[in-house]
Design a protein around this motif. Structure first.
Motif, mmCIF file in Angstrom:
data_model
loop_
_atom_site.group_PDB
_atom_site.id
_atom_site.type_symbol
_atom_site.label_atom_id
_atom_site.label_comp_id
_atom_site.label_asym_id
_atom_site.label_seq_id
_atom_site.Cartn_x
_atom_site.Cartn_y
_atom_site.Cartn_z
ATOM 1 N N UNK A 125 0.833 -1.210 0.000
ATOM 2 C CA UNK A 125 0.000 0.000 0.000
ATOM 3 C C UNK A 125 0.864 1.254 0.000
ATOM 4 N N UNK A 126 1.931 1.250 0.799
ATOM 5 C CA UNK A 126 2.786 2.444 0.876
ATOM 6 C C UNK A 126 3.432 2.723 -0.478
ATOM 7 N N UNK A 127 3.924 1.662 -1.127
ATOM 8 C CA UNK A 127 4.596 1.871 -2.421
ATOM 9 C C UNK A 127 3.605 2.420 -3.441
ATOM 10 N N UNK A 128 2.401 1.858 -3.459
ATOM 11 C CA UNK A 128 1.402 2.330 -4.430
ATOM 12 C C UNK A 128 0.991 3.768 -4.128
ATOM 13 N N UNK A 129 0.765 4.053 -2.838
ATOM 14 C CA UNK A 129 0.215 5.364 -2.490
ATOM 15 C C UNK A 129 1.266 6.471 -2.597
ATOM 16 N N UNK A 130 2.545 6.115 -2.462
ATOM 17 C CA UNK A 130 3.604 7.125 -2.577
ATOM 18 C C UNK A 130 3.832 7.562 -4.022
ATOM 19 N N UNK A 131 3.334 6.762 -4.961
ATOM 20 C CA UNK A 131 3.653 7.021 -6.363
ATOM 21 C C UNK A 131 3.224 8.426 -6.798
ATOM 22 N N UNK A 132 2.031 8.831 -6.376
ATOM 23 C CA UNK A 132 1.521 10.147 -6.779
ATOM 24 C C UNK A 132 2.426 11.258 -6.235
ATOM 25 N N UNK A 133 2.734 11.183 -4.948
ATOM 26 C CA UNK A 133 3.578 12.223 -4.351
ATOM 27 C C UNK A 133 4.967 12.240 -4.959
ATOM 28 N N UNK A 134 5.496 11.048 -5.227
ATOM 29 C CA UNK A 134 6.854 10.975 -5.777
ATOM 30 C C UNK A 134 6.926 11.485 -7.217
ATOM 31 N N UNK A 135 5.763 11.610 -7.867
ATOM 32 C CA UNK A 135 5.757 12.156 -9.232
ATOM 33 C C UNK A 135 6.129 13.635 -9.205
ATOM 34 N N UNK A 136 6.023 14.255 -8.034
ATOM 35 C CA UNK A 136 6.349 15.683 -7.922
ATOM 36 C C UNK A 136 5.224 16.584 -8.386
ATOM 37 N N UNK A 137 4.050 16.011 -8.675
ATOM 38 C CA UNK A 137 2.979 16.844 -9.228
ATOM 39 C C UNK A 137 1.923 17.214 -8.187
ATOM 40 N N UNK A 138 2.297 17.052 -6.923
ATOM 41 C CA UNK A 138 1.356 17.297 -5.835
ATOM 42 C C UNK A 138 1.726 18.589 -5.107
ATOM 43 N N UNK A 139 0.756 19.449 -4.893
ATOM 44 C CA UNK A 139 0.978 20.673 -4.119
ATOM 45 C C UNK A 139 0.960 20.347 -2.628
#
Ligand SMILES: Cc1ncc(COP(=O)(O)O)c(C=O)c1O
Length: 480
Positions: A46-60
């Motif tokens: 779950x952590x690996x999947x959920x971190x993907x969005x934040x790690x993309x750098x496209x999150x404010x």
């Protein structure tokens, strides 16, 4: 509940529980303990999947550091004291060292002096609740005020509203001027004998701007009021942006009227989630937030803030974050953040259909539709950005979006990608003018008593839904 279909509501509620058909939903403690590996497997997946969005750098906002090596190091420090209860200082005097030094380092960053004191809290909300309690208590003890009032800018964080709600303080929200900063005349006109404190932000959550703290301080000093500066968001980035030579309005203890400042270590302090610092100009103010009970059958009890037992792990990890980042680390991060934010600002300014909110934003760029006869729907722009993986924060009253730039957003090329997607987003909004934007489904309802009541009902319903572990829609899934 204008415009919101049952399907839209259901879709929102379903988003809270995406795993209901994938993993067992535990409603009772398992009869036998599960193997650690099985549990770790679920957590890691779950952590690996959920971190993907934040790690993309496209999150404010939200993720401030984005450096997994450092997260790993902080977790290692956390592990050493995770089980330690710092209420028992005789067993864990290291917590006294760590906490005192975190407060001292933060006070020095805020140009405090040898009178400046503080406390580590669980986050920005608690760092705002404590000073509101302090000013209520001070008003009662020193001025016999029994119906306390606090005046805040309308843009100040809602946690102050929550504090006033909890502590029976009357909250007055001062309107903002066209510069999105607090209207000082309004504040001056609404100070009464019951006023206990004023608040200003550095920077504000919706706009990232610094209120005129010097002027608020002068008003506070003239009327012997507290002035709390909410630096929860900007407290650990603005001092470094200033040190880099960029214009940052003054907001810290250099201004004589400032009596307390909050600054979140778990935001731009790059520590783990769950810590913040609240500083007071002197120890007499901090005393008002202490709670001591000398006659409890359970023994002599004293605690500095709202928490009782606290984990030594978070305190140690916060101390370690400050030490390992160092001034140079904060300066480097601030330089990259400022640079990216100015590129984002330029991208918004390149769109005639949009306008940036406020003058000279430094690390957070807020924007909405430019004035005109046929303004674009900013939430339709957001729909397009969301389809490209961006996660900006919505503002309302007026409708807008904000991009709070953090370290993960500073990767090369990201601002240019944002500029292209933003231009396409404006074109998308124009092409779909008049159609309801899905990311704005709930926005536009607030601002009237009926709209606010409807929204409050819906938001509380959403919380209920979060705690309702749902049944799977098909055969029960297995774990591991
Ligand atoms: C200006 C400001 N103050 C207070 C808070 C509340 O902080 P927390 O969410 O850590 O409680 C935030 C959160 O974003 C903020 O931006």
């Amino acid at each position: 509940m204008a415009d919101l279909t049952a399907e839209q509501v259901q879709a929102m509620l379903d988003r809270f529980y995406p795993y209901k058909d994938r993993y067992v939903a535990h409603r009772t403690i398992p009869a036998e303990g599960m193997p650690r590996e099985t549990v770790l497997d679920v957590v890691r997946t779950l952590a690996a999947e959920e971190d993907r969005l934040g790690d993309s750098g496209k999150v404010s906002s939200s993720l401030y550091l984005g450096d997994h090596d450092q997260y790993h190091f902080l977790a290692e420090v956390f592990e050493a004291f995770a089980h330690a209860n710092v209420l028992q200082r005789d067993m864990y005097p290291s917590a006294t060292k760590f906490e005192g030094e975190i407060v001292a380092m933060t006070a020095s960053m805020m140009h405090g002096d040898d009178r400046t004191v503080g406390v580590l809290t669980s986050g920005g909300t608690e760092s705002l609740m404590n000073p509101m309690l302090v000013y209520r208590e001070r008003g009662r003890a020193e001025k016999r005020i029994t119906a306390p009032e606090v005046i805040i800018p309308n843009s100040a964080h809602v946690a102050i509203d929550k504090a006033c709600h909890y502590f029976g303080i009357r909250l007055l929200r001062a309107p903002l001027g066209s510069d999105f900063l607090v209207d000082l005349d309004w504040v001056r006109d609404h100070i009464t004998p019951n006023t206990v404190a004023l608040v200003g932000s550095a920077g504000s959550y919706p706009y990232g701007l610094v209120d005129p703290i010097g002027e608020l301080g002068a008003l506070a000093a003239e009327h012997d009021l507290g002035l709390h500066v909410d630096g929860c968001l900007g407290g650990f980035v603005l001092p470094w942006i200033e040190r880099l030579g960029h214009p940052v309005p003054p907001f810290d203890f250099r201004l004589p009227g400032v009596t307390s400042i909050s600054a979140d270590t778990h935001k731009f302090g790059y520590a783990l989630k769950g810590t913040s610092v609240v500083l007071y100009r002197d120890a007499a103010l901090r005393r008002y937030q202490y709670f001591a009970s000398p006659d409890w059958p359970g023994g002599l009890y004293v605690s500095p803030g709202m928490s009782g037992s606290r984990s030594g792990g978070l305190i140690a990890a916060t101390w370690a974050a400050l030490l390992t980042t160092g001034e140079q680390g904060y300066l480097d991060a601030a330089a990259a953040i400022y640079d990216t934010a100015q590129r984002i600002r330029a991208a918004v300014e390149a769109q005639p259909a949009l306008r940036v909110y406020g003058d000279d934003p430094t690390f957070l760029i807020a924007f909405g539709a430019a004035d005109g006869d046929d303004p674009v729907d900013i939430f339709a722009v957001n729909d397009h950005l969301a389809s490209r993986g961006w996660r900006l924060n919505p503002d309302q009253l007026p409708a807008g979006l904000h991009f709070c730039v953090t370290r993960p957003n500073t990767r090369p090329g990201l601002a240019e990608e944002f500029a292209r997607d933003l231009a396409d987003g404006v074109a998308h909004a124009k092409a779909h003018a008049g159609e309801p934007a899905s990311s704005g489904a709930l926005y536009g309802m607030a601002g009237t008593p009926a709209g606010n009541a409807g929204l409050s009902f819906l938001l509380s319903g959403a919380l209920d839904a979060m705690y309702a572990v749902p049944a799977p829609s098909g055969p029960p899934p297995t774990e591991g």
